[in-house]
Write a protein that holds these residues in place. Sequence first.
Motif, short mmCIF file in Angstrom:
data_model
loop_
_atom_site.label_atom_id
_atom_site.label_comp_id
_atom_site.label_asym_id
_atom_site.label_seq_id
_atom_site.Cartn_x
_atom_site.Cartn_y
_atom_site.Cartn_z
N ASN A 98 0.84 -1.20 0.00
CA ASN A 98 0.00 0.00 0.00
C ASN A 98 0.88 1.25 0.00
O ASN A 98 0.73 2.13 0.85
CB ASN A 98 -0.94 0.00 1.21
N THR A 126 -7.99 -6.58 0.35
CA THR A 126 -9.44 -6.39 0.28
C THR A 126 -9.71 -4.95 -0.12
O THR A 126 -8.79 -4.14 -0.24
CB THR A 126 -10.09 -6.67 1.65
N SER A 127 -10.99 -4.62 -0.32
CA SER A 127 -11.34 -3.25 -0.67
C SER A 127 -10.95 -2.28 0.44
O SER A 127 -10.67 -1.10 0.18
CB SER A 127 -12.83 -3.15 -0.96
N LYS A 128 -10.92 -2.75 1.66
CA LYS A 128 -10.56 -1.91 2.81
C LYS A 128 -9.09 -2.04 3.18
O LYS A 128 -8.61 -1.30 4.05
CB LYS A 128 -11.44 -2.25 4.00
N ASN A 129 -8.40 -2.97 2.55
CA ASN A 129 -6.99 -3.20 2.87
C ASN A 129 -6.19 -3.36 1.58
O ASN A 129 -5.71 -4.44 1.24
CB ASN A 129 -6.84 -4.46 3.73
#
Length: 268
Positions: free
Chosen positions: A41, A70-73
């Motif tokens: 990230n 994931t979409s949040k990670n």
Amino acid sequence: TAARYDSEVVVSATGAVVIHGDLNLAGSLLVSAGDDVRIHNTDLVAGSGQRITINTAGDLLLGDAGLEATSKNPMAVTISADRLVEFNVGGQVVVAADALVFSEAADSSIRIASGKLDIMGALRAGARYNATSGYGWSGSSGTVSITSNGIITLGGQGLDPTTFAPVTVGGTIASSGSVSISAGKDALGIGISLSEKSSITVDATGDGKFAAVAPGSLKLAASGDILLLGVVESKDAGSDVAITSDTLVYVDSFVKANDELTIRGGAD
């Protein structure tokens, strides 16, 4: 500083190093670790005339190496340096499907020395990241130089960016000057494995973006088998491809040189 031999930002650890977040550096970066280095990230950029160097006795994991995004990670990584990106790794280098590595300027380089290398993402020398198109050619005579004591694999598993379900992906190596890859072999005797969705290409004109300084060169060599199921191509006028294995060269794909194509195998 303007000097090409120093590093303005130094990260040193006897254990592991984790880099997470955006870093836009006016100077060069040196990371040294006694254990694994993990970057996720992250947008990591070294500016004009600068370098990014990572040295570790462990593994180097770029992006979603564990298929856990994931979409949040989100785990995606972009690493860009004007002059040089260099990885010296005692263990394995993983360039995950969501990891991109660029050297941007003319005569810039990507250099990797490792025990083993897996590429599901992309290495591009002489190119710059573009959020819309993915990349654009930015400098002539870029070079990618890779040496591995073990196997070099392009292609594998990644996650679909929308559903995050596992999918088969290809790896990419491209340059605006030359690519030189030298591998050992794994326990099965395989030195270089290029999947059907993967590619290794050279174009000294940057797809027509600039005039070629010299004809492109693409060289693959391994002490083990070379298995080519994807694209291997030198595109510009006068460019060559040379493929050499101490054992087997297996081609079930598109392999093309604009000028001279040489394939040499040994005893299998």
